[in-house]
Structure formats: C-alpha cells, structure tokens
Design a protein around this motif. Structure first.
Motif, PDB file in Angstrom:
ATOM      1  N   LEU A  88       0.828  -1.204   0.000  1.00 13.32           N
ATOM      2  CA  LEU A  88       0.000   0.000   0.000  1.00 13.32           C
ATOM      3  C   LEU A  88       0.863   1.254   0.000  1.00 13.32           C
ATOM      4  CD1 LEU A  88      -2.688   1.504   0.234  1.00 13.32           C
ATOM      5  CD2 LEU A  88      -2.574   1.141   2.717  1.00 13.32           C
ATOM      6  N   PHE A  89       1.880   1.300   0.845  1.00 13.24           N
ATOM      7  CA  PHE A  89       2.725   2.482   0.947  1.00 13.24           C
ATOM      8  C   PHE A  89       3.622   2.647  -0.277  1.00 13.24           C
ATOM      9  CE2 PHE A  89       2.666   4.226   5.460  1.00 13.24           C
ATOM     10  CZ  PHE A  89       1.402   3.733   5.734  1.00 13.24           C
ATOM     11  N   HIS A  90       3.780   1.585  -1.070  1.00 14.57           N
ATOM     12  CA  HIS A  90       4.514   1.687  -2.334  1.00 14.57           C
ATOM     13  C   HIS A  90       3.564   1.788  -3.532  1.00 14.57           C
ATOM     14  CE1 HIS A  90       7.901   0.397   0.207  1.00 14.57           C
ATOM     15  NE2 HIS A  90       8.653   0.967  -0.707  1.00 14.57           N
ATOM     16  N   PHE A  91       2.313   2.190  -3.242  1.00 15.94           N
ATOM     17  CA  PHE A  91       1.330   2.500  -4.284  1.00 15.94           C
ATOM     18  C   PHE A  91       0.826   1.260  -5.024  1.00 15.94           C
ATOM     19  CE2 PHE A  91       2.464   7.244  -5.009  1.00 15.94           C
ATOM     20  CZ  PHE A  91       3.011   7.349  -3.742  1.00 15.94           C
ATOM     21  N   ARG A  92       1.052   0.060  -4.448  1.00 15.91           N
ATOM     22  CA  ARG A  92       0.592  -1.169  -5.088  1.00 15.91           C
ATOM     23  C   ARG A  92      -0.633  -1.693  -4.359  1.00 15.91           C
ATOM     24  NH1 ARG A  92       3.711  -3.893  -8.684  1.00 15.91           N
ATOM     25  NH2 ARG A  92       1.708  -4.949  -9.031  1.00 15.91           N
ATOM     26  N   ILE A  93      -1.701  -0.924  -4.463  1.00 16.01           N
ATOM     27  CA  ILE A  93      -2.942  -1.296  -3.788  1.00 16.01           C
ATOM     28  C   ILE A  93      -3.473  -2.624  -4.328  1.00 16.01           C
ATOM     29  CG2 ILE A  93      -4.404  -0.001  -5.402  1.00 16.01           C
ATOM     30  CD1 ILE A  93      -6.180   0.738  -3.049  1.00 16.01           C
ATOM     31  N   ASP A  94      -3.099  -2.969  -5.561  1.00 21.49           N
ATOM     32  CA  ASP A  94      -3.542  -4.229  -6.153  1.00 21.49           C
ATOM     33  C   ASP A  94      -2.930  -5.441  -5.461  1.00 21.49           C
ATOM     34  OD1 ASP A  94      -1.103  -3.149  -7.311  1.00 21.49           O
ATOM     35  OD2 ASP A  94      -1.111  -4.844  -8.680  1.00 21.49           O
ATOM     36  N   LEU A  95      -1.804  -5.248  -4.771  1.00 26.85           N
ATOM     37  CA  LEU A  95      -1.144  -6.355  -4.084  1.00 26.85           C
ATOM     38  C   LEU A  95      -1.416  -6.377  -2.585  1.00 26.85           C
ATOM     39  CD1 LEU A  95       2.376  -6.306  -5.820  1.00 26.85           C
ATOM     40  CD2 LEU A  95       0.429  -7.799  -6.323  1.00 26.85           C
ATOM     41  N   ALA A  96      -2.029  -5.323  -2.074  1.00 23.35           N
ATOM     42  CA  ALA A  96      -2.251  -5.234  -0.629  1.00 23.35           C
ATOM     43  C   ALA A  96      -3.333  -6.229  -0.192  1.00 23.35           C
ATOM     44  CB  ALA A  96      -2.657  -3.814  -0.252  1.00 23.35           C
ATOM     45  N   GLU A  97      -3.051  -6.924   0.904  1.00 14.23           N
ATOM     46  CA  GLU A  97      -3.997  -7.882   1.472  1.00 14.23           C
ATOM     47  C   GLU A  97      -4.469  -7.376   2.832  1.00 14.23           C
ATOM     48  OE1 GLU A  97      -2.587 -11.916   1.499  1.00 14.23           O
ATOM     49  OE2 GLU A  97      -1.318 -11.586  -0.265  1.00 14.23           O
ATOM     50  N   TYR A  98      -5.778  -7.353   3.017  1.00 16.60           N
ATOM     51  CA  TYR A  98      -6.351  -6.864   4.264  1.00 16.60           C
ATOM     52  C   TYR A  98      -6.996  -8.038   4.998  1.00 16.60           C
ATOM     53  CZ  TYR A  98      -5.859  -2.501   1.662  1.00 16.60           C
ATOM     54  OH  TYR A  98      -5.364  -1.451   0.933  1.00 16.60           O
ATOM     55  N   ALA A  99      -6.516  -8.298   6.199  1.00 11.60           N
ATOM     56  CA  ALA A  99      -7.068  -9.383   7.006  1.00 11.60           C
ATOM     57  C   ALA A  99      -7.058  -8.974   8.472  1.00 11.60           C
ATOM     58  CB  ALA A  99      -6.248 -10.666   6.807  1.00 11.60           C
ATOM     59  N   ARG A 100      -8.118  -9.287   9.174  1.00  9.06           N
ATOM     60  CA  ARG A 100      -8.198  -8.926  10.590  1.00  9.06           C
ATOM     61  C   ARG A 100      -7.080  -9.585  11.394  1.00  9.06           C
ATOM     62  NH1 ARG A 100     -14.748  -9.409  11.701  1.00  9.06           N
ATOM     63  NH2 ARG A 100     -15.359  -7.591  10.436  1.00  9.06           N
ATOM     64  N   ASP A 101      -6.736 -10.817  11.020  1.00  8.71           N
ATOM     65  CA  ASP A 101      -5.656 -11.504  11.736  1.00  8.71           C
ATOM     66  C   ASP A 101      -4.343 -10.749  11.591  1.00  8.71           C
ATOM     67  OD1 ASP A 101      -7.426 -13.442  12.489  1.00  8.71           O
ATOM     68  OD2 ASP A 101      -6.743 -14.946  11.048  1.00  8.71           O
ATOM     69  N   PHE A 102      -4.089 -10.188  10.398  1.00  7.87           N
ATOM     70  CA  PHE A 102      -2.865  -9.422  10.181  1.00  7.87           C
ATOM     71  C   PHE A 102      -2.826  -8.213  11.117  1.00  7.87           C
ATOM     72  CE2 PHE A 102      -2.392 -10.696   5.401  1.00  7.87           C
ATOM     73  CZ  PHE A 102      -2.126 -12.006   5.788  1.00  7.87           C
ATOM     74  N   GLU A 103      -3.918  -7.452  11.109  1.00  7.95           N
ATOM     75  CA  GLU A 103      -3.958  -6.248  11.944  1.00  7.95           C
ATOM     76  C   GLU A 103      -3.870  -6.609  13.429  1.00  7.95           C
ATOM     77  OE1 GLU A 103      -6.687  -2.200  12.553  1.00  7.95           O
ATOM     78  OE2 GLU A 103      -7.411  -3.866  11.305  1.00  7.95           O
ATOM     79  N   GLY A 104      -4.550  -7.673  13.809  1.00  5.82           N
ATOM     80  CA  GLY A 104      -4.489  -8.097  15.202  1.00  5.82           C
ATOM     81  C   GLY A 104      -3.085  -8.498  15.611  1.00  5.82           C
ATOM     82  N   GLY A 105      -2.394  -9.222  14.746  1.00 10.36           N
ATOM     83  CA  GLY A 105      -1.023  -9.617  15.040  1.00 10.36           C
ATOM     84  C   GLY A 105      -0.076  -8.436  15.098  1.00 10.36           C
ATOM     85  N   TYR A 106      -0.302  -7.470  14.228  1.00  8.53           N
ATOM     86  CA  TYR A 106       0.525  -6.250  14.201  1.00  8.53           C
ATOM     87  C   TYR A 106       0.400  -5.501  15.529  1.00  8.53           C
ATOM     88  CZ  TYR A 106       2.087  -1.680  12.314  1.00  8.53           C
ATOM     89  OH  TYR A 106       2.734  -0.480  12.068  1.00  8.53           O
ATOM     90  N   ASN A 107      -0.827  -5.317  15.998  1.00  4.70           N
ATOM     91  CA  ASN A 107      -1.038  -4.620  17.266  1.00  4.70           C
ATOM     92  C   ASN A 107      -0.516  -5.434  18.451  1.00  4.70           C
ATOM     93  OD1 ASN A 107      -2.267  -2.259  16.228  1.00  4.70           O
ATOM     94  ND2 ASN A 107      -4.204  -3.345  15.984  1.00  4.70           N
ATOM     95  N   ARG A 108      -0.687  -6.746  18.380  1.00  2.00           N
ATOM     96  CA  ARG A 108      -0.209  -7.603  19.470  1.00  2.00           C
ATOM     97  C   ARG A 108       1.320  -7.515  19.603  1.00  2.00           C
ATOM     98  NH1 ARG A 108      -1.942 -11.970  17.579  1.00  2.00           N
ATOM     99  NH2 ARG A 108      -0.032 -12.806  16.682  1.00  2.00           N
ATOM    100  N   VAL A 109       2.018  -7.580  18.491  1.00  8.35           N
ATOM    101  CA  VAL A 109       3.483  -7.544  18.550  1.00  8.35           C
ATOM    102  C   VAL A 109       3.973  -6.168  18.974  1.00  8.35           C
ATOM    103  CG1 VAL A 109       5.597  -7.741  17.187  1.00  8.35           C
ATOM    104  CG2 VAL A 109       3.788  -9.449  16.947  1.00  8.35           C
TER     105      VAL A 109
END
Length: 477
Positions: A88-109
C-alpha cells in the motif's frame, strides 16, 4: 546527557567483518555516544512468547532483543507489515492484502515491544522508533505512562490520501503517530502526502513544520537519509574492492558493465528494468556484444507469494532475453540471486560504466548514493535513476527516467554509454557534493537535534496523545 533508545523491527549488531549497512553504522555510533540501547526482534522464533529479553553488547553498542512466536511472524511481519502496509505504501494497492488476523497480530506484537521496552527506559531517555513495522508503538508507550521525548522515522514512502483510505482503520493508524513529538519522512513529497491526509481526513491544521489535530501538535519534517560517503569511497579502493574490480573487469573482456543492485522486490522495478534493457538491445544492435547487465538481486520475504512470483518472472525474463540475444561468448544479462559484502559491492560499482537504479517507488534508495560514492573521480560512471525514487530529489544530475517506459530506459542507457568524460565528471561531482553534504551523520544529527529540542511533555494523561477519529472533520476508517 540523555540516552538514546532506538526501537526497530530488527536489531543490527556491530559486525567484526565491518559489513553493517550505513544506517546501522550511524545508529550504532549514536548509541555509543549516548550509552543507549537498541531494542528489537532477534529474528528468532519461539514456541511461546515469554517476554524474555536477550541482552548483548559488542563494540560499545547494547542491544535488547525478544523472540517472537511463529504466529507473530506470520501475522505481524509477513502479514500486516509486508502484505498490507508495504504494498500500500509503495502505491501497489492491487497487491495489498487486508485481514483482521494481520492487523491483530501487528497490534499484538507492537504491544509486546512496548512491554519489553518500557522497563528499560529512564525518564530522561530520548526514544527513536523506526519504520512501518512500529507505527503504533509510540501510542502504546504513552499508554504505559511514558512522558519521554519520542520520535518516529518512516523509511518508506507515505502514500497519497486516495490510496491510504483503502486501509481498514486507517485513521486509527495515522492517529497513533500523534503520540510522537517528531515524525520524519525522506522527502517533501511524502511529507506533503501526510499533511494532506491529516487535513482532509482528520480536520487537522498545518503551520510550517507543526501539525495539529485536536489538542495534540507534532513536528513533521522532511529529512533525507544519506550514506557514510567517505567510508564508502574508501571502501571502493580497498583491497577487497580492488580484487573484485579486477575480477569483474577480467570477466567482461573490455565490455561495458551496467549494474543493478536491489533486494528482490516488486517495488524495485526489476521486471521493467529487464524489459528496458531488452528494448535497448533491440534498438541498438551496434551495442550487441559490447555491454553486459549484471543484476544482483538477493531474495527476500520468500514466504510472501508476491515475492515468489517476481522471482519466477525474472527467472523467465532473463532466460528469454539471453536466449534471444546471447552468442557463444557473450551473455547480455548476468542475473545473480546472492548478496555481497559492502566492500566487494563497492568494487563492482566502481567497475560499472552505468548504475541502473530504477525502482517504481522508493522512499530513498541508498544504492544510488553508494554507486556515486564508489566512482573513480577521474573516470566516473553514469547514474540512470528513476524519478520515483526519493534520491531523485537530491541527485538531479543523474539521468532521470520514467521506469515504466522501456523507451526512456533504452535512450538513457544509450546516452550514458556515449556520454563524454567532461560531462560525466561534471554530473558526478554535483551528485557527490550532495552525497557528501547530506550524509548519514547529517541525517541522524538533523533528526535527533529536532527531537532533543522538542518540549518534553510535563504531563501525559492516559489519552492525551490519542487523537480521536473525526476530531475536527468527518473521517472514514
């Protein structure tokens, strides 16, 4: 003197071989001077997270590391950091994957890092958090009552608002940056994108370097990172570099070398680079057998599918181009999937007539600056640089191109090969001046001076650094 506490995803310990990167060298120097600590992930995986801190010290640099669980690595590192934020930050929104588990793990770590670092931090310490892996860490440290001066530096681009709003809970993520006192970006473009988001999505106000949302004001600055120019120039004439230079030149048989050095990543524009070089071979048959493109591309993030795909694509492209243009004693592309120590890389750079640095989007790109620093002042090569790299703002005397255009790349390679010595010297000297003046020490000192001068909060309530979405204007996400 206040200690400096650096927190980043990975910790780079000083190496007896001297092969640390320029960023690690600069930060290590700052840590020695301030008796500081570098906190981060060890790179190791544990069955169960215990919070155990591994302490070490080498060459005056203290480190404190934690092991993460496999789930942490999958969700926080491979997931949210590199499947969501990086594309997303490299402007490749087509490759970005959005998952609740990802966000949850990011905040947990990030919470685990906050829990690890908090007991190590003294009231007068200055905290410097690095990169997209750690955006919410400052808020989590504030939640634990820390009132220290705290800065954050983003080493990758900041995307335009129209792309960033595609991220679920984007306002919550950006709001967490207001827990810091100073937030740094490489270029004015990334800074302006941040300001635009804050104004349009959060109802914030911008007054010079000061950005305010609600009752929280931070400094947001552009501060381009550099390299240790003199050290790299010295490395380019070291024994190891000279041996590598001689080895490369002998293998070329008087042919001109074009070199690219990039981590194997879709943001680096490697597929477009190969296609641009293929176009050059098609457009300029007079240069057949006279040039060789050596692309050094160490693999990275092999667990991420998009990285597996780019490797397969490049393997196929290199094979096709070599199959079409090779002769029994000439192969136009040398495609190398391994890395080299910095002194040997310096020798390769110095041997190259052209440095081909053509990312599709890059926060800075230090390879461009390393290529410049490694050149022979009496016979410098030519840098061909993507205008979408952060380094293009400083290295205006490179041949700037649109990496999406194979024709522009072909024309630039042809122009570089034909460029007279006087023009090569003039362009190199102008770029080298920039590399020397705004080097890694300048970057580090500029940022830490701002952070040191920032007012230390006298009192931070539990929610003082939290900016509520919609403070001043409706906000999506």
């Amino acid at each position: 003197m206040s200690r400096l506490i650096i927190i980043s995803n990975r910790v780079s310990r000083p190496s007896k071989t001297g092969n640390q990167g320029g960023l690690a060298v600069a930060l290590s120097q700052a840590l020695r001077e301030s008796r500081g600590i570098w906190v981060g992930w060890s790179g190791e995986v544990t069955d169960n997270f215990t919070g155990h801190i591994g302490f070490a010290e080498y060459d005056g640099v203290k480190t404190a590391t934690i092991d993460l669980e496999e789930q942490d690595v999958d969700e926080y590192y491979n997931g949210y950091a590199n499947k969501t934020l990086w594309p997303l930050f490299h402007f490749r929104i087509d490759l970005a994957e959005y998952a609740r588990d990802f966000e949850g793990g990011y905040n947990r770590v990030n919470k685990r890092f906050a829990e690890t670092a908090s007991p190590l931090i003294e009231p007068d310490d200055i905290i410097w958090v690095h990169d997209y892996h750690m955006i919410p860490l400052g808020q989590m440290l504030r939640d634990r009552g820390l009132k220290n001066r705290m800065g954050f530096f983003l080493h990758i681009p900041w995307p335009p608002t129209r792309l960033l709003v595609s991220l679920p809970h984007h306002t919550k993520l950006v709001s967490s940056l207001f827990a810091y006192d100073v937030v740094g970006f490489h270029t004015e473009e990334w800074l302006e994108s941040f300001r635009h988001y804050v104004e349009k999505e959060m109802g914030g106000k911008v007054d010079g370097d000061f950005v305010t949302v609600g009752d929280r004001t931070i400094q947001a600055i552009a501060c381009p990172i550099g390299i240790n120019a003199q050290e790299f120039a010295d490395a380019a004439v070291s024994e190891a570099a000279n041996d590598m230079h001689a080895q490369v030149r002998a293998s070329l048989q008087d042919r001109s070398l074009i070199v690219g050095v990039d981590r194997l990543d879709y943001s680096k524009g490697l597929e477009e680079r190969f296609n641009g070089f293929s176009r050059f071979l098609k457009d300029h048959p007079e240069h057949h057998r006279q040039v060789v493109l050596t692309q050094i591309a160490p693999p990275s993030r092999g667990e991420v599918e998009s990285y597996q795909q780019i490797r397969a694509t490049l393997d196929s492209l290199a094979g096709r181009i070599n199959g079409e243009y090779s002769d029994v004693d000439w192969t136009p592309i040398r495609y190398v999937n391994q890395g080299y120590p910095r002194d040997k890389l310096a020798g390769i750079y110095r041997a190259a007539r052209i440095g081909l640095v053509t990312p599709l989007r890059d926060g800075m790109n230090l390879v461009a600056k390393e290529y410049v620093a490694a050149q022979d002042p009496e016979d410098p090569g030519v840098l061909v640089l993507s205008r979408f790299a952060g380094a293009a703002i400083q290295l205006r005397d490179a041949l700037l191109i649109n990496p999406y255009s194979s024709e522009e790349m072909s024309d630039a390679i042809n122009r570089a090969l034909a460029m007279p010595l006087d023009e090569r010297k003039r362009r190199w000297r102008a770029m080298m001046n920039s590399v020397e003046q705004q080097d890694i020490s300048w970057w580090r000192q500029t940022f830490t001076d701002r952070l040191t001068a920032a007012e230390r909060p006298e009192e931070v309530a539990d929610d003082a650094a939290t900016v509520e979405p919609g403070a001043g204007a409706p906000a999506a996400g």
